[in-house]
Scaffold this motif. Structure first.
Motif, PDB file in Angstrom:
ATOM      1  N   ASP A  83       0.902  -1.300   0.087  1.00 24.19           N
ATOM      2  CA  ASP A  83      -0.056  -0.039  -0.001  1.00 24.19           C
ATOM      3  C   ASP A  83       1.035   1.117   0.028  1.00 24.19           C
ATOM      4  N   GLU A  84       0.481   2.266   0.435  1.00 23.96           N
ATOM      5  CA  GLU A  84       1.104   3.481   0.240  1.00 23.96           C
ATOM      6  C   GLU A  84       2.280   3.559   1.273  1.00 23.96           C
ATOM      7  N   GLU A  85       2.239   2.621   2.330  1.00 28.46           N
ATOM      8  CA  GLU A  85       3.223   2.509   3.276  1.00 28.46           C
ATOM      9  C   GLU A  85       4.501   1.597   2.711  1.00 28.46           C
ATOM     10  N   GLY A  86       4.324   1.231   1.767  1.00 26.46           N
ATOM     11  CA  GLY A  86       5.391   0.275   1.040  1.00 26.46           C
ATOM     12  C   GLY A  86       5.049  -1.148   0.784  1.00 26.46           C
ATOM     13  N   ALA A  87       6.077  -1.914   0.312  1.00 28.23           N
ATOM     14  CA  ALA A  87       5.666  -3.343  -0.523  1.00 28.23           C
ATOM     15  C   ALA A  87       6.415  -4.394   0.579  1.00 28.23           C
ATOM     16  N   PHE A  88       5.623  -5.509   1.053  1.00 29.35           N
ATOM     17  CA  PHE A  88       6.097  -6.152   2.003  1.00 29.35           C
ATOM     18  C   PHE A  88       6.025  -7.827   1.373  1.00 29.35           C
ATOM     19  N   LEU A  89       6.904  -8.708   1.482  1.00 31.40           N
ATOM     20  CA  LEU A  89       6.795  -9.987   1.402  1.00 31.40           C
ATOM     21  C   LEU A  89       6.825 -10.806   2.744  1.00 31.40           C
ATOM     22  N   TYR A  90       5.658 -11.065   3.359  1.00 28.83           N
ATOM     23  CA  TYR A  90       5.616 -11.648   4.625  1.00 28.83           C
ATOM     24  C   TYR A  90       5.851 -13.142   4.625  1.00 28.83           C
ATOM     25  N   ASP A  91       6.875 -13.679   5.600  1.00 24.46           N
ATOM     26  CA  ASP A  91       6.813 -15.060   5.675  1.00 24.46           C
ATOM     27  C   ASP A  91       6.406 -15.404   6.804  1.00 24.46           C
ATOM     28  N   PHE A  92       5.449 -16.571   6.752  1.00 24.55           N
ATOM     29  CA  PHE A  92       4.776 -17.221   7.911  1.00 24.55           C
ATOM     30  C   PHE A  92       5.384 -18.167   8.281  1.00 24.55           C
ATOM     31  N   SER A  93       6.573 -18.852   8.056  1.00 26.35           N
ATOM     32  CA  SER A  93       6.988 -19.966   8.317  1.00 26.35           C
ATOM     33  C   SER A  93       7.970 -19.504   9.522  1.00 26.35           C
ATOM     34  N   ARG A  94       8.388 -18.236   9.427  1.00 27.46           N
ATOM     35  CA  ARG A  94       9.462 -17.495  10.236  1.00 27.46           C
ATOM     36  C   ARG A  94       9.559 -15.907  10.275  1.00 27.46           C
ATOM     37  N   MET A  95       9.240 -15.512  11.434  1.00 24.67           N
ATOM     38  CA  MET A  95       9.115 -14.063  11.378  1.00 24.67           C
ATOM     39  C   MET A  95      10.219 -13.311  10.568  1.00 24.67           C
ATOM     40  N   ASN A  96       9.871 -12.755   9.483  1.00 22.37           N
ATOM     41  CA  ASN A  96      10.889 -11.739   8.911  1.00 22.37           C
ATOM     42  C   ASN A  96      10.864 -10.405   9.002  1.00 22.37           C
ATOM     43  N   TYR A  97       9.517  -9.858   9.668  1.00 25.04           N
ATOM     44  CA  TYR A  97       9.602  -8.413  10.152  1.00 25.04           C
ATOM     45  C   TYR A  97       9.161  -8.190  11.320  1.00 25.04           C
ATOM     46  N   SER A  98       9.194  -7.099  12.185  1.00 25.67           N
ATOM     47  CA  SER A  98       8.680  -6.979  13.371  1.00 25.67           C
ATOM     48  C   SER A  98       7.397  -7.515  13.832  1.00 25.67           C
ATOM     49  N   VAL A  99       7.093  -7.741  14.756  1.00 28.59           N
ATOM     50  CA  VAL A  99       5.621  -8.027  15.485  1.00 28.59           C
ATOM     51  C   VAL A  99       4.681  -6.999  15.187  1.00 28.59           C
ATOM     52  N   GLU A 100       5.066  -5.967  15.199  1.00 27.17           N
ATOM     53  CA  GLU A 100       4.232  -4.639  14.734  1.00 27.17           C
ATOM     54  C   GLU A 100       3.971  -4.809  13.508  1.00 27.17           C
ATOM     55  N   GLN A 101       4.791  -5.057  12.459  1.00 24.52           N
ATOM     56  CA  GLN A 101       4.320  -5.284  11.070  1.00 24.52           C
ATOM     57  C   GLN A 101       3.270  -6.460  10.814  1.00 24.52           C
ATOM     58  N   TYR A 102       3.624  -7.605  11.522  1.00 29.50           N
ATOM     59  CA  TYR A 102       2.665  -8.584  11.235  1.00 29.50           C
ATOM     60  C   TYR A 102       1.284  -8.103  11.879  1.00 29.50           C
ATOM     61  N   ILE A 103       1.098  -7.468  12.865  1.00 32.64           N
ATOM     62  CA  ILE A 103      -0.124  -6.945  13.386  1.00 32.64           C
ATOM     63  C   ILE A 103      -0.577  -5.843  12.224  1.00 32.64           C
ATOM     64  N   ALA A 104       0.167  -5.097  11.666  1.00 31.71           N
ATOM     65  CA  ALA A 104      -0.494  -4.238  10.653  1.00 31.71           C
ATOM     66  C   ALA A 104      -1.078  -5.145   9.533  1.00 31.71           C
ATOM     67  N   PHE A 105      -0.289  -6.187   9.213  1.00 30.43           N
ATOM     68  CA  PHE A 105      -0.931  -7.092   8.110  1.00 30.43           C
ATOM     69  C   PHE A 105      -2.186  -7.642   8.708  1.00 30.43           C
TER      70      PHE A 105
END
Length: 281
Positions: A83-105
Motif C-alpha cells: 500500500d502507500e506505506e510500502g511493499a512487503f513479502l511476509y514470511d509465515f514460516s518464520r517471522m521476517n518483520y517486526s511483531v508490529e508489522q505482522y499486526i499491521a498485516f
C-alpha cells in the motif's frame, strides 16, 4: 463393422467419483496439523484489545503465524502485500518483520476485525470451511486421473501385464523395439498412460475423458489419427485409444475420421463389455 453414431451415443456426461468433489480426509488432515495453533488463536475471538492480545501471542507462540495464510485461503507460506506505506513479502514460516508489522498485516487484511468482532466463533471450524473450498479447486487435477484409474480397473480385471506412464525411450530400451516412426525420429519424449505387453505384441494406450467441448478435442483427435497411421509401420506394436465424454458430441467430425482408421478406439461402454479380454493377443 461398428456404427460410429451408436458408439458416440454411448458417451457418458461424467465419470466423477464420490470423492471428486471434496477429499474430506485431506481437509481434516490439513486442519488437524494446525489445530493446536488455531486453538491458541481462538483466545482472540471477541477480544476487547485484540492488537495487544495478538502481540502477546506472537511473543509467546510465534509458531501460530503459520496458520495465518490458511485464514486468508492462501496455500503458500509467503504473502505479498503493498500500500502507500510500502511493499512487503511476509514470511509465515518464520517471522521476517517486526511483531508490529505482522499486526499491521492482520489489521489491513481484515483478519483482526474478523476475529476480534466475533464475526466467527471458532477458527478450527472456520478453517474447515476454508480447506473445503481450497480442496474443491483441486477438482481439475483429480478429474484428470479419474479416467486412468477407471481404465486400470479393467486392465486388472483382464489379468494383463501392464505398465503405467512409460516414456517412448523406456519402451524401446525395455523390449528393443524401434518407435522412431511415432517419435519424430527420436525427438519426441511422449509418455504413454499404459503399456500392455503380451507374448506377441506391445500395446501403447492413451486414455482421456472430455466432459465439455473445445478446440483441444479436434487437436487430440487429429494427433491420435496420425499416431494410428504411423504405428502401422511398426511390427508387433498396436496403438489403443480409450476415450469418453459428452464433449465429443461437439467434435464428432474429427473423431469420426479417427474412428474410421483406428482399429482400437474404445469408450467406457466397450470396457464394460469386456473388450480387453479380446483385443490383446
Amino acid at each position: 463393422m461398428r456404427n460410429f453414431d451408436q458408439w458416440l451415443s454411448e458417451m457418458r456426461p461424467s465419470i466423477n467419483e464420490y470423492n471428486f468433489y471434496v477429499n474430506f480426509e485431506k481437509v481434516y488432515a490439513n486442519v488437524d496439523s494446525m489445530k493446536v495453533e488455531l486453538n491458541i488463536l481462538n483466545s482472540l475471538v471477541g477480544s476487547k484489545d485484540i492488537e495487544q492480545d495478538f502481540r502477546e501471542i506472537l511473543k509467546r507462540y510465534p509458531e501460530t503465524l503459520r496458520c495465518i495464510p490458511t485464514l486468508l485461503a492462501v496455500r503458500q507460506h509467503e504473502i505479498y502485500a503493498q500500500d502507500e506505506e510500502g511493499a512487503f513479502l511476509y514470511d509465515f514460516s518464520r517471522m521476517n518483520y517486526s511483531v508490529e508489522q505482522y499486526i499491521a498485516f492482520m489489521k489491513k487484511t481484515g483478519l483482526l476485525s474478523l476475529i476480534g468482532e466475533h464475526i466467527i466463533n471458532n477458527l478450527v471450524d472456520y478453517c474447515l470451511g476454508i480447506e473445503t473450498g481450497l480442496d474443491s479447486n483441486a477438482r481439475k487435477n483429480r478429474g484428470g486421473h479419474q479416467m486412468e484409474r477407471l481404465v486400470e480397473v479393467y486392465l486388472k480385471k483382464a489379468g494383463l501385464e501392464y505398465y503405467k506412464e512409460m516414456y517412448l525411450t523406456q519402451i524401446e530400451q525395455t523390449w528393443g523395439v524401434d518407435l522412431s516412426a511415432i517419435s519424430a525420429e527420436g525427438t519426441s519424449t511422449k509418455r504413454w498412460d499404459f503399456v500392455v505387453k503380451t507374448d506377441q505384441r506391445i500395446y501403447l494406450i492413451e486414455t482421456n475423458f472430455y466432459s465439455s467441448g473445445g478446440s483441444k478435442l479436434n487437436e487430440t483427435s487429429r494427433s491420435y489419427k496420425m499416431i494410428a497411421e504411423e504405428a502401422k509401420s511398426i511390427p508387433d506394436t498396436e496403438f489403443v485409444w480409450i476415450t469418453d465424454g459428452g464433449g465429443w458430441k461437439s467434435a464428432r467430425r474429427n473423431l469420426h475420421e479417427t474412428f474410421d482408421v483406428l482399429e482400437h478406439l474404445y469408450n467406457i461402454a466397450d470396457l464394460e463389455r469386456g473388450i480387453f479380454n479380446s483385443i490383446f493377443v
